[in-house]
Motif scaffolding. Sequence first.
Motif, PDB file in Angstrom:
ATOM      1  N   ILE A  48       8.571   4.116   2.291  1.00  0.00           N
ATOM      2  CA  ILE A  48       8.395   5.606   2.150  1.00  0.00           C
ATOM      3  C   ILE A  48       7.790   6.280   3.113  1.00  0.00           C
ATOM      4  O   ILE A  48       6.814   5.656   3.602  1.00  0.00           O
ATOM      5  CB  ILE A  48       7.867   5.930   0.750  1.00  0.00           C
ATOM      6  CG1 ILE A  48       8.719   5.390  -0.305  1.00  0.00           C
ATOM      7  CG2 ILE A  48       7.268   6.993   0.374  1.00  0.00           C
ATOM      8  CD1 ILE A  48       7.757   5.140  -1.513  1.00  0.00           C
TER       9      ILE A  48
ATOM     10  N   VAL B 177       5.586   8.140   4.271  1.00  0.00           N
ATOM     11  CA  VAL B 177       4.221   8.779   4.061  1.00  0.00           C
ATOM     12  C   VAL B 177       3.182   8.150   5.283  1.00  0.00           C
ATOM     13  O   VAL B 177       3.407   6.911   5.595  1.00  0.00           O
ATOM     14  CB  VAL B 177       3.750   8.233   2.622  1.00  0.00           C
ATOM     15  CG1 VAL B 177       3.282   6.838   2.376  1.00  0.00           C
ATOM     16  CG2 VAL B 177       2.338   8.988   2.310  1.00  0.00           C
ATOM     17  N   THR B 178       2.555   9.041   5.599  1.00  0.00           N
ATOM     18  CA  THR B 178       1.434   8.553   6.497  1.00  0.00           C
ATOM     19  C   THR B 178       0.126   8.388   5.886  1.00  0.00           C
ATOM     20  O   THR B 178      -0.088   8.833   4.821  1.00  0.00           O
ATOM     21  CB  THR B 178       1.214   9.765   7.693  1.00  0.00           C
ATOM     22  OG1 THR B 178       0.998  10.825   7.078  1.00  0.00           O
ATOM     23  CG2 THR B 178       2.561   9.751   8.513  1.00  0.00           C
ATOM     24  N   THR B 179      -0.865   7.646   6.617  1.00  0.00           N
ATOM     25  CA  THR B 179      -2.000   7.361   6.120  1.00  0.00           C
ATOM     26  C   THR B 179      -2.973   8.749   5.875  1.00  0.00           C
ATOM     27  O   THR B 179      -3.119   9.599   6.477  1.00  0.00           O
ATOM     28  CB  THR B 179      -2.766   6.434   6.927  1.00  0.00           C
ATOM     29  OG1 THR B 179      -2.041   5.494   7.489  1.00  0.00           O
ATOM     30  CG2 THR B 179      -4.021   5.941   6.457  1.00  0.00           C
TER      31      THR B 179
ATOM     32  N   VAL C 103      -2.916  11.458   0.423  1.00  0.00           N
ATOM     33  CA  VAL C 103      -2.023  11.416  -0.820  1.00  0.00           C
ATOM     34  C   VAL C 103      -2.736  11.561  -2.139  1.00  0.00           C
ATOM     35  O   VAL C 103      -3.996  11.736  -2.002  1.00  0.00           O
ATOM     36  CB  VAL C 103      -1.393   9.858  -0.695  1.00  0.00           C
ATOM     37  CG1 VAL C 103      -0.652   9.640   0.424  1.00  0.00           C
ATOM     38  CG2 VAL C 103      -2.613   8.972  -0.674  1.00  0.00           C
TER      39      VAL C 103
END
Lengths: 647, 262
Positions: free
Chosen positions: B134, B136-138, B141
Motif C-alpha cells: 500500500i 502509504v508513507t511514514t 496515518v
Amino acid sequence: MTKLNSKIPEGPLHQKWTHYKANQKLVSPANKRKLEVIVVGTGLAGASAAASFGEMGFNVKVFCIQDSPRRAHSIAAQGGINAAKNYPNDGDSIWRLFYDTIKGGDYRAREANVYRLAEVSSNIIDQCVAQGVPFARDYAGYLDNRSFGGAQVSRTFYARGQTGQQLLLGAYGALSKEIKRGSVQMYTRHEMLDLVLVDGRARGIIARNLVTGAIERFAAHAVVLATGGYGNVYFLSTNAMNSNASAAWKAHKRGAFFGNPAFVQIHPTCIPVHGDYQSKLTLMSESLRNDGRIWVPKKKEDAEAIRAGKLKANDISEDDRDYYLERRYPAFGNLVPRDVASRAAKERCDAGFGVGLTGLAVYLDFADAIRRLGKDVIESRYGNLFQMYEKIVDENPYETPMMIYPAVHYTMGGLWVDYELQSTIPGLFVAGEANFSDHGANRLGASALMQGLADGYFVLPYTIQNYLADQITVPKFRTDLPEFDAAAQEARERLEQLLSVQGKYSVDTLHKRLGKIMWDYVGMARDKAGLKFAIEEIRKLRKEFWENVYVPGTLEGVNDELMKASRLADYLELAELIARDALHRNESCGGHFRVEYQTEDGEALRNDEEFKYVAAWEWIGLDAEPVLHKETLDYEFVEIKTRNYKS
Amino acid sequence: MNFTLKIWRQENAKAKGRFKTYKVENISPDCSFLEMLDILNQQLIEDKIELPVDPIAFDHDCREGICGMCSLYINGRPHGPEQGTTACQLHMRKFKDGDTITVEPWRAKAFPVIKDLMVDRSAFDKIIQEGGYISVTTGGVPDANAIPIPKEDADLAMDAAACIGCGACVAACKNASAMLFVAAKVSQFALLPQGRVEAEKRVQAMVAKMDELGFGSCTNTYACEAECPKNISVENIARLNREYLKAKIKHADRKREAGGFG
C-alpha cells in the motif's frame, strides 16, 4: 570518561522528544537529493529506516545478506508487538509501558530513550495498519491484544504467531515501493566486510558480493547499521543461521564503543536440545505463557521415572505438580520476565526435577486452558506454534504438555549509541537489536519489534537529519579515495588469510567449541572463576582457529564456508569481550546473573552504587585490554527499586 | 538411519549440472533435512572424501519455516514429501532407512541456478516492487482502530499474507507459473479497506510484471496449493482473476468515457 555524551535533551521526560524535534536541524528537500545514506540490514529497523529515508528524498543504498530483503530474521518473531494504546481500557499508558520496560530491564536502560520508545509505540501500530498488516481483530472488527511477560496489562498486538513476518512484510513493502520509485538501491546477497572512515567520520562500507565473490566499495554521507544481535556467538541460539555480528564488530574495531556486551537474553521457552548435530534452537513464543502453565514434578522420583521413560507427564497427578513460577511469583505467575523464568527453569532442572531424556526440560501445559476455552480457541491462538512443535518433537502438544528449556535468543548489548542513535563514530548510526539502547539488562517480550520499528520509522528519520544538516556542502564521496583502497585491501587480505590456513577443522567444529565455552561459563549463571577460565579458553580457541581452520574454495564465486569463517573469526574476539564485561560487572541484573551476587531466595542482586552505568568498551587492539568507559544512568523520574514480581 | 543422496551439482549459472551420489550414515530420525545436509558437508570438508573440497551450496537461514530461504526439490516435490512443511522443518523420520533421496534446485526459467541447489529468486522481489504494497508513507496515518475490519476479512487477509515467498508454487507448476504467489499478495490487500484504493492498479501491474519475467500461465491443476508449505489456497487465484477482470473492465470503461468527452 569524558568521551561519552548521551545527548539527552533538557526538560521533563515527556517533553524531551518533542523538544528535540522542535529544535533539531533539518535538511531541505533540495539538499536531501544531494545526500546519500547507506543502510546495512533489512530487518524491521533497517527496512523501515531505508524506506523512510527514501520517502524523505535521500539517496539510499541498502544491503542484505539474503537473496531478498524480506528474509531478515525479524521475520521469525512470533508473539507480538507492544504499544501503549490502552485499547482494552485496562490501565495502560505511555508512562506504564515506559515504567515496565525500565523495570523489566532491571534499571540498566536510559530513561529518555525508553520514554521516547513508549511515546512512539502507538504510531507504529497506526503505521502498520495503514500498510495492510493483518493484525488479529475481534468480532467487532477492532484490534485484539494479549499479554506478555513483565506486564499486567494486555498491550501486545499480534498477527497469529507470525507478527514479525507481517510487520517485516509491511516494511519490505514500503522498501519495495521506494526501490520502484528509484530512491532506494537494493543490494541483496552482499555482506559487509568493513566500515570505511574518512577524516574520522563513517563514509562507506566494503562488502562482498556473495554470488561473484567480488569485494565492492560503497560511499555515503552517513551509514546506518541495522544488522541485528550477536546471539550466534553461542552457536546454538534462536537466531537464523546467517545472523552474525561482523558488521557491528568491524565498526567496533574502527572506533565504535560496544555497550553492555554481557547482557544476553536467554529465552525461557525454546524446544530443548536433542542432539549434537543440531544447528539451531527453535523458540516457542512467549505468548504461550498467556495460557500455558509451567511445571515440573514435585517429587524427584517422579522426575527420574519420567527421564527413564517409565512415566509420562499426564501420569503425574495435579497434587504432584510444582507450578514453580506461580508458587514463587504469585503476582505475575507464568508471565514473569524472561530472565526470571529462565533462571527458575534452570534452578529446578539443576535441582534434579527436570524432565525429558536429558533432564534439561520443563513442561508447558495447556490442559487447563483447553478445558476452559476449548481446543478450537487454543488452536486459533497458537495453531502454527503447536504445529511447529509437533513437526520438530513429534509429539502432539494438545494431548501432552510441551517440553521447553531456555536458549540464547536476543542481545540487549550492542554498539553504544547516544539519544540520536549515533555511535561514537560520527556519521555511524545503529538501530534495532544492533544497538544497546532500550532494554537495559533484560528485554521484555514483544518489545524488540517495537524498538526496531520505532528506530527506523520514527527516530532515525529525525535524528539523522540533525547530522546530515551539517553535511550538505560535502560532495558525494568517491570510492577511489585512499581510505577505501586501504579498507578493501585489508578485507581481501583477511579473507585470503582464512583461505590459506588449510587446517583440519571445519568452521562448524570450532564454532561448536566456542558455543560450549560460552554456554557453560558465560550463560545463565556466571562466576568469577568460570569467566576467567572462559577468557583463557576463548583465547586458546582463537589461536587454534587461525592455525587449524579449513576453509575450502577460493575468493571467487559462492563460498559459504569462507563467510562462516570470517564471522567466526569475529565471534572469537567478541566472545572475549562478552566474558570480560560479565567479569567486570560484580552484580547480578536482568539476564546477567553472577552466582556470587544473589539474594537469599536466589533472585538477582543488583549493586546500584557501583554499577548503575552502561559499560561502553573501546577497542585498543587484539591483545590489549579494552578500555572501559562508563555512562552513568541517572534516574530522574523513576524510583529505583528491587524488581518485585511476587506481589 | 542410512541414506543414499543424489544431489544436483552445478558450478555456476552457466555451467552444465549433473547429479552426484553421496552416502550418509547414522543419521538420527530427529535430524532435520538441512541438518542432514550439514552432516554431509561436514564430511566433505573434514574427511575430504572428494577433491577438490566443494561443499554443497544451498540456501537456508531461519530454519524454522518462516524466512522462505530454503528451496529444495526433494524426490520430485518442492520441500519434500510432507504436506505444509518447508525443507528446514522436514525431519528424517519422514523417510525410510536406506532410502535413496534425490535433491534438486527449483527449476524455472525465472529462477536461474546460482550454484548447486541455490537459485536466484529476485524475480519475486521485482513483482512485489510493481505494487505488492500500500503506497502509504511514514507518518500522517489515522488511528489504527479508525477503520474497523470484519474479523472474517482480516483472517482471510492473514491466510493470504502467510506466504513466505519461497517459490515452491513456481517449482511445483509445470508451467512455472507464479500465480499463487501473486494472488496471495493481491488478495491480502484486496480484502482490506486500506488496500482497496490501489487494488486495480496493483493487480494489473503485478500480473504484467509476472508475465514479463518469464513465469508461465496458470495450469489450473492446483499443484501450487498442494505443495505450498504455508497451505495458501488457490481461492486466492480465483480472487486475483476476479480482481483482474474487474480492473480490466473498469479500465476499458474509463477509456471509453475519456474518449466520449474528448
